[in-house]
Design an enzyme around this catalytic site. Structure first.
Site, short mmCIF file in Angstrom:
data_model
loop_
_atom_site.label_atom_id
_atom_site.label_comp_id
_atom_site.label_asym_id
_atom_site.label_seq_id
_atom_site.Cartn_x
_atom_site.Cartn_y
_atom_site.Cartn_z
N ASN A 12 100.51 46.00 -8.35
CA ASN A 12 99.27 46.70 -8.71
C ASN A 12 98.13 45.67 -8.72
O ASN A 12 98.18 44.69 -9.47
CB ASN A 12 99.45 47.34 -10.10
N ASP A 14 94.81 46.31 -9.28
CA ASP A 14 93.59 46.76 -9.97
C ASP A 14 92.83 45.62 -10.65
O ASP A 14 91.60 45.59 -10.66
CB ASP A 14 93.94 47.79 -11.06
N HIS A 15 93.61 44.69 -11.27
CA HIS A 15 92.95 43.63 -12.04
C HIS A 15 92.07 42.73 -11.17
O HIS A 15 91.12 42.13 -11.67
CB HIS A 15 93.99 42.76 -12.74
N ARG A 23 81.18 41.28 -12.38
CA ARG A 23 79.90 40.76 -11.86
C ARG A 23 79.25 41.70 -10.87
O ARG A 23 78.23 41.35 -10.28
CB ARG A 23 80.17 39.43 -11.16
N HIS A 48 94.77 52.13 -8.59
CA HIS A 48 94.41 53.31 -9.39
C HIS A 48 92.92 53.55 -9.19
O HIS A 48 92.09 52.74 -9.59
CB HIS A 48 94.73 53.01 -10.87
N ARG A 50 90.23 55.19 -10.51
CA ARG A 50 89.88 55.90 -11.74
C ARG A 50 88.60 56.69 -11.56
O ARG A 50 87.72 56.32 -10.78
CB ARG A 50 89.71 54.91 -12.91
N HIS A 55 87.40 49.77 -11.77
CA HIS A 55 87.88 48.62 -10.98
C HIS A 55 87.92 48.96 -9.48
O HIS A 55 87.02 48.57 -8.75
CB HIS A 55 89.20 48.03 -11.50
N GLU A 75 97.53 55.62 -7.55
CA GLU A 75 97.62 56.23 -8.88
C GLU A 75 96.35 57.04 -9.09
O GLU A 75 95.25 56.57 -8.79
CB GLU A 75 97.68 55.15 -9.97
N THR A 105 93.91 50.76 -20.68
CA THR A 105 94.78 50.98 -19.53
C THR A 105 95.48 52.31 -19.77
O THR A 105 95.30 52.92 -20.82
CB THR A 105 95.79 49.82 -19.35
N THR A 106 96.28 52.76 -18.79
CA THR A 106 96.96 54.04 -18.96
C THR A 106 97.87 53.95 -20.18
O THR A 106 98.79 53.13 -20.21
CB THR A 106 97.80 54.35 -17.69
N GLU A 156 107.93 58.02 -12.30
CA GLU A 156 107.80 56.63 -12.71
C GLU A 156 107.94 56.62 -14.22
O GLU A 156 107.12 57.21 -14.92
CB GLU A 156 106.46 56.04 -12.28
N HIS A 197 104.73 49.60 -16.22
CA HIS A 197 103.83 49.37 -17.35
C HIS A 197 104.41 48.33 -18.29
O HIS A 197 105.46 48.53 -18.88
CB HIS A 197 103.50 50.64 -18.15
N GLY A 198 103.69 47.21 -18.38
CA GLY A 198 104.08 46.15 -19.31
C GLY A 198 105.29 45.35 -18.86
O GLY A 198 105.87 44.59 -19.66
N GLY A 219 101.54 44.96 -12.51
CA GLY A 219 100.19 44.47 -12.28
C GLY A 219 99.83 43.29 -13.16
O GLY A 219 99.77 42.15 -12.71
N HIS A 220 99.66 43.56 -14.45
CA HIS A 220 99.07 42.58 -15.37
C HIS A 220 99.78 41.23 -15.35
O HIS A 220 99.13 40.18 -15.27
CB HIS A 220 99.06 43.15 -16.79
#
Ligand code: PXP
Length: 253
Positions: A12, A14-15, A23, A48, A50, A55, A75, A105-106, A156, A197-198, A219-220
């Site tokens: 993922n 997104d970040h 910026r 994702h 959104r 993002h 997503e 986040t979700t 998922e 997730h996580g 992702g993260h």
């Protein structure tokens, strides 16, 4: 249930777009991130889009659709404007997620039961466009059964509670058992299972034995490591973590 070997890794990105949007600049470009992740062996790219476009932007989705060589997983919430975009974009898979503007986040899985009518409509519209559909849901039997009723190919499983319980032995065991039972239930109802997730370099090994698990969406943890070692290395490290855990698990049998 036979565990599929070689669990796939969906990255993922997104970040990367979050940093750019801090910026409102043009770098770092998530399109570059996707290419780096693929060069490192990612099996798919997840974004994702959104509703608040905090993002990923429409331009990213379009360019990624053209450039991603593996699989593009979009997503998305079931809000009409985003559904219309998905119908035109034609991602390889759409993962339907809940969305609240104020969340960081979700936060939870989709309430498939409560939104059954709208979900049924969106699922059938996406299927008409030959887009595979996944529902991001909490490990809850009613949600799993309703997902099966809706005829989606994938769920998922939301691993957020498991991730939060990491390090607390009893809680973690409880969450892991629950994920196992729900994965098993999903497979028995004819669905395929992803999880996300996580998930981190450390807790991923606990999820390797989930019945039928096909793919982790991460992702993260990967982007955090990429800050220090670069994205290519961070993706490789996660692939290694998954492979090593798989080998250990096979050796233990
Ligand atoms: N799966 C879904 C449905 C998500 O919404 C997210 C977060 O964007 C992820 C996976 C990845 O979670 P994380 O960034 O914690 O790895």
């Amino acid at each position: 249930i036979a565990r599929k070997l070689m669990i796939k890794l969906g990255v993922n990105i997104d970040h990367v777009a979050t940093i750019r949007q801090a910026r409102r600049a043009c770098e770092p470009d998530p399109v570059w991130a996707a290419a780096e992740a693929e060069l490192a062996g990612a099996d798919g790219i997840t974004i994702h889009l959104r509703e608040d476009r905090r993002h990923i932007q429409d331009r990213d989705a379009q360019l990624l659709r053209q450039s991603v060589r593996t699989r593009l997983n979009l997503e998305m919430a079931v809000a009409e404007p985003v559904v219309k975009i998905a119908e035109k974009l034609l991602p390889d898979m759409a993962t339907l997620v809940p969305e609240r503007r104020e969340e960081v986040t979700t936060e939870g899985g989709l309430d498939v039961k409560g939104n059954r009518k709208r979900l049924a409509e969106v699922v059938s519209r996406l299927h008409r466009k030959k887009i595979a559909v996944s529902l991001f849901i909490d490990p809850d039997p009613d949600q799993v059964k309703t997902a099966a009723d809706l005829g989606v190919e994938f769920i998922e499983l939301h691993t957020g509670c498991f991730a939060n319980a990491w390090g607390k032995e009893k809680a973690c065991e409880r969450e892991t058992r629950l994920l196992h039972r729900m994965a098993e239930l999903a497979v028995s109802l004819g669905m395929r299972v992803n999880a996300g997730h996580g998930i981190t370099y450390w807790n991923v090994r606990e999820l390797i034995t989930l019945p039928g698990i096909e793919e982790f969406n991460i992702g993260h943890s990967i982007i955090s490591r990429a800050v220090f070692v670069g994205l290519r290395q961070a993706v490789r490290d996660m692939q290694v973590a998954i492979r090593e855990a798989e080998l250990q698990c096979r050796g233990a049998k």
